[in-house]
Design an enzyme around this catalytic site. Structure first.
Site, PDB file in Angstrom:
ATOM      1  N   HIS A   1       3.259  -1.737  -1.609  1.00  0.00           N
ATOM      2  CA  HIS A   1       3.485  -0.313  -1.400  1.00  0.00           C
ATOM      3  C   HIS A   1       3.359   0.464  -2.722  1.00  0.00           C
ATOM      4  O   HIS A   1       3.783  -0.003  -3.768  1.00  0.00           O
ATOM      5  CB  HIS A   1       4.887  -0.105  -0.815  1.00  0.00           C
TER       6      HIS A   1
ATOM      7  N   ASP B   1       2.419  -4.680   1.792  1.00  0.00           N
ATOM      8  CA  ASP B   1       3.377  -3.571   1.771  1.00  0.00           C
ATOM      9  C   ASP B   1       4.738  -4.036   2.289  1.00  0.00           C
ATOM     10  O   ASP B   1       4.873  -4.447   3.446  1.00  0.00           O
ATOM     11  CB  ASP B   1       2.853  -2.428   2.629  1.00  0.00           C
TER      12      ASP B   1
END
Length: 234
Positions: free
Chosen positions: A203, A172
């Site tokens: 993400h 992420d």
């Protein structure tokens, strides 16, 4: 599945809208508050509600940006929209957002055709807010997808009294490894908290149409989410 819009009174005055999707059939169903990303109550969030309704839940997605500008509905497809989304993210008052989520939870618990059990699921900003919802409201169960900034509010963790599941993207870009390590340290010992990390994912891996969408990981996370809600909202 049927969809509609309702108006919810804010606890400090004013009101905001919420998208509601209901399952087919007349049997009472648990409700789930769907907590938006930074793009507002857009097609992606309405799609999440519709998916949950198809799985037998009443899904309700409140407009949490109404205090800034009601009716935000943008995508992740252009730089101008990303710039607008980050501006909204910066202006968003999270304490008032929790108050609006709690107002939504209370309404959802009493909606006709619901059982009174209410869960919450959120994505991105909403993933952060799902964590806070577990810690700061009487929600029955919560799920957060790739929540941003949870590591900054781990002081709230003692407030978690009901089950919480967090889906974490290993790569992420908004939640670096050190932040993920703090989350694991701060939450891993809580028997009410389940952490799932998705190797190699970035993400928003579950956002259909997004740059980092990964169907296999999204399907796995979504299956875990449904099983979690079916267990804890029964």
């Amino acid at each position: 599945m049927t969809a509609s819009s309702i108006t919810i009174a804010a606890t400090d005055g004013g009101s905001f809208s919420a998208y509601v999707a209901r399952p087919a059939g007349g049997a009472p169903a648990p409700a789930i508050v769907v907590i938006q990303e930074i793009f507002g109550v857009n097609a992606v969030m309405r799609g999440v509600c519709d998916w949950l309704a198809g799985e037998g839940f009443v899904a309700i997605c409140p407009d949490l940006f109404w205090r800034i500008e009601p009716g935000i509905d943008i995508t992740d497809q252009t730089k101008a929209e990303w710039d607008r989304a980050f501006s909204l993210f910066g202006a968003f008052d999270r304490a008032r957002g929790i108050a609006d989520i709690e107002a939504t939870r209370a309404v959802a618990a009493g909606l006709p055709g619901t059982t009174g059990k209410v869960g919450a699921v959120g994505y991105c900003l909403g993933g952060h807010m799902a964590y806070r919802t577990a810690a700061e409201t009487p929600i029955d169960a919560s799920v957060g997808y790739y929540g941003v900034g949870i590591n900054e509010v781990l002081n709230l963790a003692p407030g978690i009294k009901t089950p919480l599941m967090l889906h974490i993207a290993e790569k992420d870009g908004f939640v670096p490894p050190e932040a993920q390590a703090k989350m694991a340290e701060g939450l891993g010992g809580n028997p009410l908290v389940t952490l799932h990390t998705y190797a190699g994912q970035d993400h928003a891996f579950a956002r259909i149409g997004g740059a980092h969408y990964d169907k296999a990981s999204a399907d796995l996370a979504n299956a875990r989410t449904l099983a979690f809600f079916r267990q804890h909202l029964a």
